[in-house]
Write an enzyme that holds these catalytic residues in place. Structure first.
Site, PDB file in Angstrom:
ATOM      1  N   HIS A 118       0.783  -1.331  -0.255  1.00  0.00           N
ATOM      2  CA  HIS A 118      -0.033   0.281   0.190  1.00  0.00           C
ATOM      3  C   HIS A 118       0.919   1.548  -0.529  1.00  0.00           C
ATOM      4  CE1 HIS A 118      -0.197  -0.282   4.917  1.00  0.00           C
ATOM      5  NE2 HIS A 118       1.170   0.602   4.015  1.00  0.00           N
ATOM      6  N   HIS A 131      10.039  -4.108   4.521  1.00  0.00           N
ATOM      7  CA  HIS A 131      10.260  -2.724   4.811  1.00  0.00           C
ATOM      8  C   HIS A 131      10.331  -2.349   5.668  1.00  0.00           C
ATOM      9  CE1 HIS A 131       5.910  -2.623   4.527  1.00  0.00           C
ATOM     10  NE2 HIS A 131       6.212  -1.071   5.042  1.00  0.00           N
ATOM     11  N   GLU A 137       2.864  -5.949   8.329  1.00  0.00           N
ATOM     12  CA  GLU A 137       2.232  -5.143   8.490  1.00  0.00           C
ATOM     13  C   GLU A 137       1.671  -6.723   7.126  1.00  0.00           C
ATOM     14  OE1 GLU A 137       2.642  -0.561   7.543  1.00  0.00           O
ATOM     15  OE2 GLU A 137       2.660  -2.331   5.480  1.00  0.00           O
ATOM     16  N   HIS A 164      -2.517   4.372  10.005  1.00  0.00           N
ATOM     17  CA  HIS A 164      -0.769   5.067   9.959  1.00  0.00           C
ATOM     18  C   HIS A 164      -0.927   6.269  10.771  1.00  0.00           C
ATOM     19  CE1 HIS A 164      -0.252   2.501   6.590  1.00  0.00           C
ATOM     20  NE2 HIS A 164       0.674   2.674   7.199  1.00  0.00           N
TER      21      HIS A 164
HETATM   22  C1  DHB Z   1       6.364   3.276   2.782  1.00  0.00           C
HETATM   23  C2  DHB Z   1       5.466   2.161   3.932  1.00  0.00           C
HETATM   24  C3  DHB Z   1       4.094   1.871   4.078  1.00  0.00           C
HETATM   25  O1  DHB Z   1       3.671   0.907   4.072  1.00  0.00           O
HETATM   26  C4  DHB Z   1       4.436   2.691   4.687  1.00  0.00           C
HETATM   27  O2  DHB Z   1       2.531   2.959   5.402  1.00  0.00           O
HETATM   28  C5  DHB Z   1       4.644   4.274   4.969  1.00  0.00           C
HETATM   29  C6  DHB Z   1       5.637   4.650   3.842  1.00  0.00           C
HETATM   30  C7  DHB Z   1       7.318   3.788   2.103  1.00  0.00           C
HETATM   31  O3  DHB Z   1       8.094   2.662   1.730  1.00  0.00           O
HETATM   32  O4  DHB Z   1       7.896   4.497   2.130  1.00  0.00           O
HETATM   33 FE    FE Z   2       2.122   0.932   5.992  1.00  0.00          FE
END
Ligand code: DHB
Ligand code: FE
Length: 288
Positions: A12, A197, A244, A59
């Site tokens: 997302h 991530h 997540e 978030h």
């Molecule tokens: C990023 C990824 C995310 O899932 C998020 O909530 C905010 C930023 C990113 O890759 O920058």
């Molecule tokens: Fe996220």
């Protein structure tokens, strides 16, 4: 009776929303990402649901640190795109399905999952970016999302977070809830967020292609095994925001094979690095 016919899984990443909104989808950096969703948009047109049950994480947009529900079901008639600091995304208001929401809330709570009921919930990139990827970008002001959406928010931001096993069992309860709704509705369940991530600290920028692809394999073929992955493994292998991915187990738990039916058909699978700080992962599974 309502039925879950398919599940969709997708990252997302907020920068994807910005790329769409600013007309950057054909830039060399973004082109391969959006190419991976061409099949998905066509699939959506041919498999239009009546309702999308969309599992995502807020978030710190609708809920700040004052209130942190582990599982929150939206029961409103509509949900406004949230202002995440740059103004709300220029996408349509999300129309809800209060009757099905209320039914699922009742059924799932009676199955001993203590959901939080939310009647006002602005929705952030966790929900609007998956909708944009699957449904396309508003070409004009009168564009609407193709069907009502029930937002289901999971806390994966502030520890303690729910386990994969709990999420998988919750998906099974959601399936039973949908199937006891006394109206013929074609329902999709989406699990969003991920893949690997990490946004902060010394490991910021972490991507783990091997973990991500093994997770996709296992989610398809042996979701009960994927549900046994402990949260510390997500954090270690997929980064702090890789957690997540437990939301994908809610969608997967709602598929027919988990309740003794046939294995799902993989309608689409896509993986790409990089997109912002994140590995993009995407699956479409159909009940057969
Ligand atoms: C990023 C990824 C995310 O899932 C998020 O909530 C905010 C930023 C990113 O890759 O920058
Ligand atoms: Fe996220």
């Amino acid at each position: 009776m309502a039925r879950i016919t398919a599940s969709v899984y997708t990252s997302h990443i907020p920068a994807i929303g910005a790329a769409l909104d600013l007309g950057k989808t054909q830039e060399p950096y973004w082109q391969p990402v959006f190419k991976g969703y061409e099949v998905s948009k066509t699939w959506m047109q041919h498999n239009k649901p009546d309702v999308i049950f969309l599992v995502y994480n807020d978030h710190a947009t609708a809920f700040d640190l004052d209130f942190i529900p582990t599982f929150a079901i939206g029961t409103a008639a509509s949900y406004a795109p949230a202002d995440e600091g740059w103004g709300p995304r220029p996408v349509p208001t999300v129309i809800g399905h209060p009757e099905l929401s209320a039914h699922i809330a009742h059924s799932v709570i009676q199955q001993d999952f203590d959901l939080t009921i939310v009647n006002k919930m602005p929705v952030d990139h966790g929900l609007t970016v998956p909708l944009s990827l699957m449904c396309g970008q508003p070409p004009a002001n009168n564009f609407a999302w193709p069907c009502p959406v029930i937002p289901f928010a999971v806390n994966v931001v502030q520890y303690p977070v729910p386990s994969g096993g709990r999420c998988f069992a919750l998906g099974q309860a959601i399936r039973r809830a949908v199937e006891s709704f006394d109206e013929d509705l074609n329902v999709h369940i989406w699990g969003t967020g991920g893949m690997s991530h990490q946004l902060q600290g010394p490991r910021a920028g972490l991507i783990n292609k091997a973990f991500d692809n093994a997770f996709l394999d296992q989610l398809i073929a042996d979701p009960a095994a994927a549900a046994r992955i402990p949260h510390i493994d997500y954090v270690r292998e997929a980064g702090s925001e890789g957690i997540e991915l437990v939301m994908w187990l809610i969608a997967r738990g709602a598929m027919a094979d988990v309740a003794g039916g046939k294995p799902p058909r993989v309608a689409h699978r896509f993986y790409h690095v990089p997109a912002s700080n994140t590995a993009v992962g995407h699956l479409i599974l159909e009940n057969t």
